[in-house]
Design a protein around this motif. Sequence first.
Motif, PDB file in Angstrom:
ATOM      1  N   TYR A 113      39.453 142.422  28.521  1.00 37.38           N
ATOM      2  CA  TYR A 113      38.280 141.601  28.221  1.00 37.38           C
ATOM      3  C   TYR A 113      37.039 142.149  28.911  1.00 37.38           C
ATOM      4  CZ  TYR A 113      40.829 137.672  26.163  1.00 37.38           C
ATOM      5  OH  TYR A 113      41.581 136.881  25.352  1.00 37.38           O
ATOM      6  N   THR A 114      35.897 141.958  28.260  1.00 38.36           N
ATOM      7  CA  THR A 114      34.592 142.205  28.855  1.00 38.36           C
ATOM      8  C   THR A 114      33.731 140.987  28.534  1.00 38.36           C
ATOM      9  OG1 THR A 114      34.791 144.584  28.532  1.00 38.36           O
ATOM     10  CG2 THR A 114      32.568 143.719  28.894  1.00 38.36           C
ATOM     11  N   LEU A 117      35.132 138.509  26.027  1.00 38.67           N
ATOM     12  CA  LEU A 117      35.478 139.007  24.691  1.00 38.67           C
ATOM     13  C   LEU A 117      36.566 140.072  24.798  1.00 38.67           C
ATOM     14  CD1 LEU A 117      31.865 139.521  23.289  1.00 38.67           C
ATOM     15  CD2 LEU A 117      33.415 137.625  22.766  1.00 38.67           C
ATOM     16  N   ASP A 119      38.136 143.417  24.472  1.00 40.05           N
ATOM     17  CA  ASP A 119      37.397 144.679  24.457  1.00 40.05           C
ATOM     18  C   ASP A 119      38.289 145.777  25.017  1.00 40.05           C
ATOM     19  OD1 ASP A 119      35.010 146.213  24.021  1.00 40.05           O
ATOM     20  OD2 ASP A 119      34.652 146.172  26.182  1.00 40.05           O
ATOM     21  N   GLY A 120      38.768 146.635  24.160  1.00 47.08           N
ATOM     22  CA  GLY A 120      39.648 147.717  24.582  1.00 47.08           C
ATOM     23  C   GLY A 120      41.003 147.590  23.922  1.00 47.08           C
ATOM     24  N   PHE A 137      40.054 146.540  20.287  1.00 44.93           N
ATOM     25  CA  PHE A 137      38.933 145.628  20.081  1.00 44.93           C
ATOM     26  C   PHE A 137      37.675 146.226  20.688  1.00 44.93           C
ATOM     27  CE2 PHE A 137      42.474 142.816  19.590  1.00 44.93           C
ATOM     28  CZ  PHE A 137      42.056 141.872  18.660  1.00 44.93           C
ATOM     29  N   SER A 138      36.556 145.873  20.100  1.00 46.53           N
ATOM     30  CA  SER A 138      35.259 146.257  20.638  1.00 46.53           C
ATOM     31  C   SER A 138      34.387 145.012  20.696  1.00 46.53           C
ATOM     32  CB  SER A 138      34.615 147.333  19.758  1.00 46.53           C
ATOM     33  OG  SER A 138      33.347 147.669  20.272  1.00 46.53           O
ATOM     34  N   LEU A 139      34.172 144.517  21.916  1.00 47.08           N
ATOM     35  CA  LEU A 139      33.373 143.306  22.157  1.00 47.08           C
ATOM     36  C   LEU A 139      33.689 142.170  21.182  1.00 47.08           C
ATOM     37  CD1 LEU A 139      29.973 144.949  23.106  1.00 47.08           C
ATOM     38  CD2 LEU A 139      31.665 143.906  24.623  1.00 47.08           C
ATOM     39  N   THR A 143      39.013 146.555  15.683  1.00 48.29           N
ATOM     40  CA  THR A 143      38.639 147.822  15.058  1.00 48.29           C
ATOM     41  C   THR A 143      39.738 148.237  14.083  1.00 48.29           C
ATOM     42  OG1 THR A 143      39.700 149.237  16.690  1.00 48.29           O
ATOM     43  CG2 THR A 143      37.452 148.485  17.190  1.00 48.29           C
ATOM     44  N   SER A 165      35.818 139.171  13.703  1.00 54.09           N
ATOM     45  CA  SER A 165      35.654 138.523  15.007  1.00 54.09           C
ATOM     46  C   SER A 165      36.810 137.578  15.215  1.00 54.09           C
ATOM     47  CB  SER A 165      34.348 137.729  15.038  1.00 54.09           C
ATOM     48  OG  SER A 165      33.271 138.603  15.124  1.00 54.09           O
TER      49      SER A 165
END
Length: 166
Positions: A113-114, A117, A119-120, A137-139, A143, A165
């Motif tokens: 997570y970032t 969200l 992310d990664g 995932f990207s934010l 993907t 999303s």
Amino acid sequence: MTAFSIQDPITLETLQGKIEKIVRGSSPDDLISWEIAYQGSTLHGPTRYFSHLDEKKTLLKEQYFWKGKLTGYSYQYFTSGKLSSKERYSQGEKWGQQLYYFSTGILRMQLEYTQGLLDGVCLFFWENGQKKRETLFSLGKKTDKDILWDDRGHLVEDGSTPNKSL
């Protein structure tokens, strides 16, 4: 219906000179108890939940709040005492690596997570330890990378998925 039991708060002087009060309580059946730290009326400090099955006190959840927001690591445990999850928070949002386990102790999910969200690379595992899924995932958006394996480690799907999303 019996109300929850709340004991008188304990006031502590912390190293920073701030006043914390620790509120302890329990469920009507006394199977769950808790210790919650406050500064004024705001969650601030350690919070712990316990199970009292079979007359044994077992830690179920431990987390830390700073000025009302989850901060640092949050740990959850199965009633056996084994780790169920290890989550990291920054200012109330999930941040970094989050780990979730089966009751056997085998890793079930590893999420990144970032700022709250996904992310990664996010990894999912079968209960036998074999990798089940790898998704990127990207934010918060999924993907094209989404790979699936069966419980023996054989590739099932290596397809792409349109951005979504979650």
